[in-house]
Each structure stands twice: as structure tokens, then as C-alpha cells.
Design an enzyme around this catalytic site. Structure first.
Site, PDB file in Angstrom:
ATOM      1  CG  HIS A 337       0.307   0.273   2.565  1.00 34.15           C
ATOM      2  ND1 HIS A 337       0.489  -1.380   2.734  1.00 34.15           N
ATOM      3  CD2 HIS A 337       0.226   0.771   3.523  1.00 34.15           C
ATOM      4  CE1 HIS A 337       0.715  -0.557   4.180  1.00 34.15           C
ATOM      5  NE2 HIS A 337       0.940   0.365   4.091  1.00 34.15           N
ATOM      6  CG  ASP A 338       3.529   2.674   2.614  1.00 30.30           C
ATOM      7  OD1 ASP A 338       2.564   3.177   3.432  1.00 30.30           O
ATOM      8  OD2 ASP A 338       3.849   1.457   2.997  1.00 30.30           O
TER       9      ASP A 338
HETATM   10  O1  ISL Z   1       6.496   4.351   1.747  1.00 25.38           O
HETATM   11  C1  ISL Z   1       7.210   4.948   2.201  1.00 25.38           C
HETATM   12  C2  ISL Z   1       8.127   4.501   1.794  1.00 25.38           C
HETATM   13  O2  ISL Z   1       8.801   6.222   0.684  1.00 25.38           O
HETATM   14  C3  ISL Z   1       7.380   5.472   3.150  1.00 25.38           C
HETATM   15  O3  ISL Z   1       5.883   6.617   3.337  1.00 25.38           O
HETATM   16  C4  ISL Z   1       6.167   5.022   4.741  1.00 25.38           C
HETATM   17  O4  ISL Z   1       6.038   5.695   5.065  1.00 25.38           O
HETATM   18  C5  ISL Z   1       7.727   4.052   5.389  1.00 25.38           C
HETATM   19  O5  ISL Z   1       7.532   2.769   4.647  1.00 25.38           O
HETATM   20  C6  ISL Z   1       7.155   3.565   6.523  1.00 25.38           C
HETATM   21  O6  ISL Z   1       6.001   2.988   6.290  1.00 25.38           O
HETATM   22  C7  ISL Z   1       4.659   2.070   7.202  1.00 25.38           C
HETATM   23  O7  ISL Z   1       4.127   3.609   8.298  1.00 25.38           O
HETATM   24  C8  ISL Z   1       4.085   4.455   8.061  1.00 25.38           C
HETATM   25  C9  ISL Z   1       2.522   4.204   7.224  1.00 25.38           C
HETATM   26  O8  ISL Z   1       2.252   5.402   6.810  1.00 25.38           O
HETATM   27  C10 ISL Z   1       2.671   3.004   6.503  1.00 25.38           C
HETATM   28  O9  ISL Z   1       1.490   3.149   5.617  1.00 25.38           O
HETATM   29  C11 ISL Z   1       3.560   2.228   6.739  1.00 25.38           C
HETATM   30  O10 ISL Z   1       3.450   0.637   5.833  1.00 25.38           O
HETATM   31  C12 ISL Z   1       3.866   5.311   9.510  1.00 25.38           C
HETATM   32  O11 ISL Z   1       2.928   4.356  10.016  1.00 25.38           O
END
Ligand code: ISL
Length: 563
Positions: A337-338
């Protein structure tokens, strides 16, 4: 299989992003009942584990990665009773259920933080509170306790008027970091984890878990020229007490003893760290998610994408294959999802090549050793969202990066191009169940992909040559053949810019994977590969020609070689 080999080494995981999966009540957001209704789509792939992104009570500042109550379900997703029903339904299909564990931080609306805001409260020390920098008036520019930046832009510290102090938030200001140095915090987290286990959950995907131990005392980090904030990652990641915390959690929750599934999401996690955290002689984590291979196509930051150089990707995965071959375990992922959609990022999302490239990417990934992850929509070859305006984005990261880049004078066109390629909303568009959409009867929280009429579950699943059918085949192959699960990995032709070629060997079983990862025909230097005489073709991404000499675009094949 070796009896000491953990069960997940033969598993495939399917990740559900609940808000975008299926909406059962027409409010425009996916929900737990929607997942129950579509469980056969997931089970039909043959996967063993379902991982749910967070569904807990949350103000949704970061789509649920900001949790206000770990033991309540957000009404937008349903009720605890729905989750119990889902757990049962998952188990009834022979699968396991894994929850997202987000404990580096909570929401600022969590009762713990609300209490912690009071300096006299016994929970004050549950979060990371610090006074202003020496000699600075609290709340004025530069008075933050350290120069740390937040991953979502701006300072990593928020000023609290009432107490005149700052709290640390490595993500948004609505995501205050918990203070893991405090044993009460740790015990509260373990108690919550046990509560979920007792409800039937089979394990956890642990959000940014290597950020829980910071280097104390907290101090300024190095700054890149032109950047007001420090991202010296060593100050916040893989800290001195991380291993101790992971072992304590394992023991207190009974992770090893109960054979629970764990995967730690880890920014700045290299091979050496991964080995340390997943070695079987220790009771720490089952596996980790590294970011190395999904950062190869970023120049400076993720808003400055550069074309992928295939040898970099192949060699990176190969290094991890070798590095964790004897001990530890790999997770295998191209999407979540990221991350943007892999078919748009590493494949070719044009109508001509989308299906073949999605299948070729699946083939190479699933023939590596480790636990493969399929992110919802990947199994039908979904593409990036195609957004061209900032008002189409909902993601807090995208909105923050856009604002900050414009402030820094980056032309908007460039920012939008960067987000279009790498933004997180690319993978968050709702699941297109039918050519008409079929995600919701209401207005979806994020627009459906413009390609829905041609890229949707109904059409793809009905096609014996579709992406879904191909994933089914690959997942079945992992179940059927021990060499897929356990075979030694060897990368061939590492510098080839079009071909991805490797072998897997276990005893006298040997597989050869040959894939053309380009949209042009490619010549295969047969003399440099093991002979495929009398070999059996197990999998092919396109209907192959008779020989292997010339591969069509995105033609990926798996051969079982003659012993
Ligand atoms: O995708 C990413 C790398 O650039 C970051 O935006 C991401 O926030 C990071 O990888 C950590 O991700 C996880 O923690 C975040 C959350 O926003 C993400 O969706 C999650 O997968 C904070 O809880």
C-alpha cells in the site's frame, strides 16, 4: 521439508488494504464485511495467509496507521463481531489471519497520549517529551529539541502549548512516537498483542518496527545541504535496544512458542540487520521487509524517480537470496500500500504488454526463495492511478511532499510527475471487481482507476490466460515443488539488461527461470545457460514459441531440467 523449517517458509501472503478492498454498506470505504464477502477470491489464489492493514479505531490521519484504540474496530470498517466472523471464515478456508501492529507510534487521540499531555500524569513518560533547545524560547523557530525531520515533511517535533514542551513524531504530528524505553509501555503493547492472539489472530506485520529503539540521548543529526531537517537514519532506526525489545516481545507474547507469523517492516534495513533479526537461533522475527530493492529507482528522494536498471534489481534480490540462504528468511514483495504498482513501475502498463509483464514479474518473484506477498490488485495486474492533479490525492505523504517541494521551489509539474510515478495512492485505488467498478454503491473515497472497464477482477479471473490464473499456477507450484521453497538460488547473466535468468537447485531437482523483462524481443545466449534439452516447461507467461533462442516481450518461462 526439514521439520525445523517454520511453516511460513512454504506460505504465500495476500495483503488486504481494507479501505480499498470491498465496501458492503455503500459509504464509499471498504469494510470487514466486504472482505468476508470476497474471501473466496483470495482463497482461490491458493494463498495461506491474509494480512490486513489496520482496521482499528483511528482518526484516519494516515489511513489507520494512526491508532486511537488497538482493541476497537473503527466503525468505518465494522465491529469486533465482524472481525471474529472474518477470523473464523479465514480459518475455515485453511488460511491464517495476520494483523498490522503499529506500535512505534499511536494516534494523538489514543487515551494514552491524551493522558500523557498532562505533565503530571503517570503516562507522561509513555511518549517522547522534551523541553525546547537550550537558549531558545519554546515554540519559536529553531527551538525544537533536535533537528530531526518527520518522514511526512517538516520537523519531527510538535510543540505543545499547554505544557511548553515538544513531543516526537517521526510520522505526522497526529502520530506521536511511543517511548519504548519505558517498561510499562512495552508491557501494555504485549498485553494488547496477547489479547488479539487469544481472539484467534495468527500473527503480526509490524509497522516500522526497527524505529522503536532510538539512540539516546536524542541529539542533532547530520544535515544534507539545503535541507533544514536531519534524516540521519542511524539515530532512529536499528537502535541499541531493538534486539532486546524484539526478544522481550517474542517471549512475553509467546511468538516462537505459539508459532506465530511475524514480519517486521524495516526502513534502512540492510542484509546484516536482516540476518541479525531473523536468524533462527534467536527468537526475534520470522522475516523482515527491506526497502533496498524498492529504492533502486529513486535518485535523491522518492519524488525523483529514475528508470530502473534491471541488473541492479536482479543483483539486489540475488544478494539477499544468498545472504539469507543458510539462516534467516526472505520476504518477497514488489508491491504494497506504500509502493506504486509494479506493472507500471517495473513492467509495461500499456494495453499491449500489461498482462504479459504482470505475469513475467510474478514469475520471477515467486520463483525466488522466501515468502511471497501478493498485494490486492496485483493478482489482476492493476496499474498506477494515473493522477495528474494534487486534488486527486488523499495520502498525507503525497500532500505533505507536494507542499514542501513547492515551498522549496521545485516546479509543480516535476512534483506531480514524481507523485504520479511513486506516490502511495497509486496502489490505493479501490479494487475494480467488475467493468463497472463493483467496489461500492456509493461514492468511493478515492476514484477508481480509469482503466477499470478493461482491468477488473471479473474479466481477469474469467480469462484462463489472465494474471490471476498465472498467480494461481505459481502459488500451486510452490506448494508442489520443494525446490521452489528450498532450492539454492543462482543468478545467471547478472549484467544482462533485458533478461532475468536464474536456477534453483535442490538435490537432483533443478529449475531454470528465463524471463525477458522488456517490451522488445530478446535473444537468449543459450550457450551460457544449462541445456533445456528434454526439459519440461512448467510455467510460461505468454504462449511460448518452440525455442528459447528468441523470447517475445515479457516472455517468462520456468523449466524443470532433466536430472
Ligand atoms: O512509503 C514510504 C517510503 O517512502 C514511507 O512513506 C512509509 O511511510 C514508510 O515506509 C513506513 O511505512 C509504514 O508506516 C507508516 C505508514 O504511513 C505506512 O503506510 C506504513 O506502511 C507510518 O505508520
Amino acid at each position: 521439508m526439514n521439520p525445523s523449517t517454520p511453516w511460513w517458509s512454504s506460505s504465500v501472503v495476500y495483503q488486504v488494504y481494507p479501505r480499498s478492498f470491498a465496501d458492503s454498506d455503500g459509504d464509499g470505504y471498504g469494510d470487514v464485511r466486504g472482505i468476508i464477502d470476497h474471501l473466496d477470491h483470495i482463497a482461490g489464489l491458493g494463498v495461506d495467509v491474509v494480512w490486513l492493514s489496520p482496521i482499528f479505531a483511528s482518526p484516519q490521519d494516515d489511513n489507520g496507521y494512526d491508532i486511537a484504540d488497538y482493541q476497537a474496530i473503527d466503525p468505518m470498517f465494522g465491529t469486533l463481531a465482524d472481525v471474529d466472523e472474518l477470523t473464523e471464515a479465514v480459518h475455515a478456508r485453511g488460511m491464517k489471519l495476520v494483523m498490522d501492529l503499529v506500535v512505534n507510534h499511536t494516534s494523538d487521540e489514543h487515551a494514552w497520549f491524551v493522558e500523557s499531555r498532562d505533565p503530571a500524569s503517570p503516562k507522561r513518560d509513555w511518549y517522547v517529551w522534551r523541553p525546547a533547545r537550550d537558549g531558545f524560547e519554546p515554540g519559536t523557530p529553531g527551538a525544537e529539541p533536535t533537528n530531526w525531520g518527520s518522514f511526512f515533511g517538516g520537523s519531527g517535533w510538535a510543540f505543545d502549548e499547554a505544557s511548553g514542551e515538544y513531543y516526537l513524531h517521526l510520522f505526522s504530528r497526529k502520530q506521536p512516537d511511543l517511548n519504548w524505553e519505558n517498561p510499562e509501555v512495552r508491557q501494555a503493547v504485549y498485553a494488547m498483542m496477547r489479547w488479539w492472539i487469544d481472539r484467534g489472530v495468527d500473527g503480526f506485520r509490524m509497522d516500522v518496527i526497527n524505529l522503536i529503539s532510538k539512540t539516546h540521548p536524542l541529539a542533532d543529526g547530520a544535515v544534507n545541504p539545503g535541507d533544514p531537517y536531519s534524516f540521519e537514519i542511524e539515530r532512529v532506526a536499528n537502535g541499541p535496544r531493538l534486539v532486546e525489545f524484539l526478544e522481550e516481545m517474542n517471549r512475553e507474547v509467546g511468538i516462537t512458542e505459539k508459532r506465530l507469523f511475524t514480519v517486521g517492516e524495516m526502513v534502512a534495513c540492510d542484509l546484516e540487520h536482516a540476518r541479525e533479526y531473523t536468524a533462527r537461533e534467536h527468537d526475534r522475527l520470522g522475516m523482515v521487509f527491506t526497502f533496498e530493492h524498492v529504492s533502486l529507482d529513486h535518485a535523491g528522494g522518492k519524488l525523483s524517480p529514475i528508470p530502473l536498471h534491471l541488473p541492479d534489481l536482479k543483483k539486489n534480490l540475488a544478494r539477499w537470496q544468498e545472504g539469507l540462504a543458510e539462516d534467516g528468511w526472505n520476504s518477497l514483495y514488489f508491491e504494497n500500500h506504500d509502493q506504486p504498482r509494479s506493472v507500471s513501475r517495473f513492467g509495461d502498463d500499456s494495453p499491449e504488454h500489461r498482462v504479459a509483464s504482470a505475469k513475467a514479474l510474478a514469475t520471477v518473484l515467486h520463483l525466488h526463495q522466501g515468502t511471497p506477498y501478493v498485494y490486492q490488485g496485483q493478482e489482476i495486474g492493476m496499474t498506477n492511478a494515473g493522477f495528474t492533479r494534487i486534488d486527486q490525492y488523499r495520502d498525507i505523504e503525497a500532500v505533505g511532499m507536494h507542499r514542501q517541494a513547492l515551498e522549496a521551489g521545485v516546479p509543480e509539474e516535476q512534483v506531480l510527475a514524481g507523485l504520479g510515478a511513486m506516490g502511495r495512492d497509486n496502489a490505493r485505488t479501490p479494487m475494480p471487481w467488475t467493468p463497472e467498478g463493483g467496489f461500492t454503491t456509493g461514492t468511493p473515497w478515492l476514484p477508481l482507476n480509469a482503466t477499470t472497464a478493461s482491468v477488473n477482477v471479473a474479466d481477469d479471473v474469467a480469462d484462463p490466460d489472465g494474471v490471476y490464473a498465472h498467480y494461481r499456477r505459481l502459488i500451486a507450484l510452490r506448494r508442489e515443488l520443494e525446490v521452489v521453497r528450498m532450492g539454492a538460488f543462482e543468478l545467471l547473466l547478472p549484467e544482462d539488461e533485458k533478461l532475468w535468468v536464474f536456477t534453483r537447485t535442490l538435490g537432483d531437482e533443478r529449475l531454470l527461470v528465463v524471463a525477458n523483462m522488456s517490451s522488445h524481443a530478446a535473444r537468449v545466449p543459450l550457450a551460457e545457460l544449462p541445456s533445456i534439452e528434454d526439459a519440461e516447461l512448467l510455467v510460461a507467461s505468454v504462449h511460448p514459441g518452440t525455442d528459447l533462442q528468441t523470447l517475445a516481450p515479457w516472455d517468462a518461462r520456468v523449466y524443470r531440467l532433466r536430472a
